[in-house]
Design a protein around this motif. Structure first.
Motif, mmCIF file in Angstrom:
data_model
loop_
_atom_site.group_PDB
_atom_site.id
_atom_site.type_symbol
_atom_site.label_atom_id
_atom_site.label_comp_id
_atom_site.label_asym_id
_atom_site.label_seq_id
_atom_site.Cartn_x
_atom_site.Cartn_y
_atom_site.Cartn_z
ATOM 1 N N SER A 169 0.809 -1.203 0.000
ATOM 2 C CA SER A 169 0.000 0.000 0.000
ATOM 3 C C SER A 169 0.846 1.257 0.000
ATOM 4 O O SER A 169 0.516 2.246 -0.638
ATOM 5 C CB SER A 169 -0.928 0.011 1.228
ATOM 6 O OG SER A 169 -1.802 -1.087 1.176
ATOM 7 N N TYR A 170 1.946 1.216 0.742
ATOM 8 C CA TYR A 170 2.703 2.445 0.926
ATOM 9 C C TYR A 170 4.131 2.398 0.381
ATOM 10 O O TYR A 170 4.752 3.435 0.213
ATOM 11 C CB TYR A 170 2.765 2.782 2.419
ATOM 12 C CG TYR A 170 1.416 2.904 3.044
ATOM 13 C CD1 TYR A 170 0.625 4.035 2.838
ATOM 14 C CD2 TYR A 170 0.894 1.885 3.842
ATOM 15 C CE1 TYR A 170 -0.624 4.152 3.400
ATOM 16 C CE2 TYR A 170 -0.368 1.998 4.406
ATOM 17 C CZ TYR A 170 -1.123 3.138 4.194
ATOM 18 O OH TYR A 170 -2.358 3.250 4.744
ATOM 19 N N GLY A 171 4.637 1.199 0.102
ATOM 20 C CA GLY A 171 6.027 1.121 -0.286
ATOM 21 C C GLY A 171 6.267 0.977 -1.771
ATOM 22 O O GLY A 171 7.329 1.360 -2.265
ATOM 23 N N ASP A 172 5.298 0.448 -2.510
ATOM 24 C CA ASP A 172 5.493 0.202 -3.929
ATOM 25 C C ASP A 172 4.975 1.396 -4.725
ATOM 26 O O ASP A 172 3.792 1.514 -5.022
ATOM 27 C CB ASP A 172 4.758 -1.077 -4.343
ATOM 28 C CG ASP A 172 5.049 -1.448 -5.789
ATOM 29 O OD1 ASP A 172 5.827 -0.720 -6.432
ATOM 30 O OD2 ASP A 172 4.505 -2.459 -6.264
ATOM 31 N N LEU A 173 5.890 2.286 -5.095
ATOM 32 C CA LEU A 173 5.490 3.505 -5.794
ATOM 33 C C LEU A 173 5.145 3.261 -7.252
ATOM 34 O O LEU A 173 4.662 4.157 -7.944
ATOM 35 C CB LEU A 173 6.613 4.543 -5.699
ATOM 36 C CG LEU A 173 6.988 4.987 -4.286
ATOM 37 C CD1 LEU A 173 8.096 6.018 -4.334
ATOM 38 C CD2 LEU A 173 5.786 5.551 -3.546
ATOM 39 N N SER A 174 5.400 2.055 -7.738
ATOM 40 C CA SER A 174 5.092 1.751 -9.134
ATOM 41 C C SER A 174 3.654 1.279 -9.330
ATOM 42 O O SER A 174 3.201 1.123 -10.452
ATOM 43 C CB SER A 174 6.055 0.672 -9.656
ATOM 44 O OG SER A 174 5.850 -0.549 -8.964
#
Length: 339
Positions: free
Chosen positions: A86-91
């Motif tokens: 939810s918060y770590g995968d900016l892709s």
């Protein structure tokens, strides 16, 4: 043998890991086909009869402990993965943000303002709670003037000199008191009148009033301004002005636009005449200019006013004015705009 099983129970209870590979190896070690538990179950037949009960209980304890530990570690791992996703995968693609809706009153008001801004008018605003002078007396409506009865007013009980404004003409009075001609302004806002609430009327509604004061302003200037507005607003260029009465303008007129008789709705709205009343207007009474500190021998002006609610009902074919104040999302979502 029982002591060996108890050592495994202690090992299971102390085991901890946040890596999915280690958790899976732990599961295979104890619960796999060739795991520790199957080995102990295979030895069950070799245990003396007097120890089988205790041996079976200890094995079940080990099995339950191993299963609970695996479930606990997997839940912790999956929870950490959801947070990371939810918060770590900016892709990751973003979630669609649903656009809100402008209120139909705001849409129509902004459209009216935009039309008048294009011909040099500015926007002025004032308080909704007014005093008697700005709402009535300065507008050629002194105390006990019979025309006051035309506007059923909400007075403040503790102070009869304070009231909820019945029109935005009070804003024009304040503007003339604080600005010298030439004046060219429109005043949009909410107004209040003590009227019965029905499909066609409400105790509060919205107005836009316009004012132009300068040297040599004539009724022809007023007509051309209104002609421009109706063409831009409705796409209708044919208008007519009918004599009327307003205390603060002289002469005064009602403005009708020729809507046409092309559809059944046109017949219903115009009562079969093709003409639709949209506003009132007139030349500013010299007494009003004097009350606001403007020399009426040098300056003249015109004023006009229209109801935003009625125009919104007309443009969007809304049958009931009460719908504007009910905050029904199903109704409001029909008016999508970025304006």
């Amino acid at each position: 043998m029982i002591e060996t099983i108890k050592k495994h129970i202690a090992e299971v209870e102390s085991f901890s890991s946040a890596k999915i590979e280690e958790i899976e190896n732990f599961r295979i070690k104890y619960l796999g086909k060739k795991g520790v538990l199957n080995t102990f179950f295979a030895e069950f037949k070799n245990v003396p009869n007097d120890q089988k009960k205790e041996f079976g209980q200890v094995i079940n304890t080990l099995k339950n402990a191993a299963q609970d530990k695996i479930n606990e570690l997997k839940e912790a791992y999956e929870g950490s993965q959801e947070t990371k996703a939810s918060y770590g995968d900016l892709s990751r693609p973003g979630e669609t943000v649903q656009l809100g809706s402008r209120h139909p009153i705001s849409l129509v008001k902004n459209r009216i303002i935009d039309i008048f801004l294009r011909i040099g008018f500015n926007v002025s605003e004032g308080p909704e709670m007014e005093d008697d002078w700005h709402n009535f007396s300065a507008l050629n409506l002194p105390e006990y003037h019979p025309a006051r009865d035309m506007q059923d007013t909400f007075f403040i009980q503790t102070n009869p000199d304070v009231l909820l404004r019945t029109h935005t003409s009070s804003v024009q009075v304040r503007y003339m008191e604080n600005n010298k001609p030439p004046i060219r302004t429109i005043s949009p806002g909410r107004v209040y009148r003590n009227e019965a609430i029905s499909a066609r009327s409400h105790c509060f509604f919205h107005q836009v009033e316009g004012l132009y004061v300068d040297k040599g302003v004539s009724f022809a200037d007023l007509k051309q301004t209104l002609q421009y507005f109706t063409t831009e607003m409705f796409g209708k260029s044919k208008i007519r002005l009918r004599p009327s009465y307003f205390p603060f303008t002289e002469p005064s007129a009602e403005v009708d636009v020729y809507w046409g008789l092309e559809t059944e709705t046109d017949y219903r709205m115009t009562k079969g005449t093709g003409w639709l009343e949209i506003m009132g207007c007139g030349m500013v009474d010299p007494n009003v200019l004097k009350n606001c500190g403007i020399d009426s021998d040098i300056y003249s002006g015109f004023a006009f006013g229209m109801g935003i609610d009625r125009i919104a009902m007309l443009l969007h074919q809304i049958p009931d004015i009460r719908m504007f104040a009910e905050n029904d999302v199903r109704f409001l979502e029909q008016f999508k705009s970025v304006l």
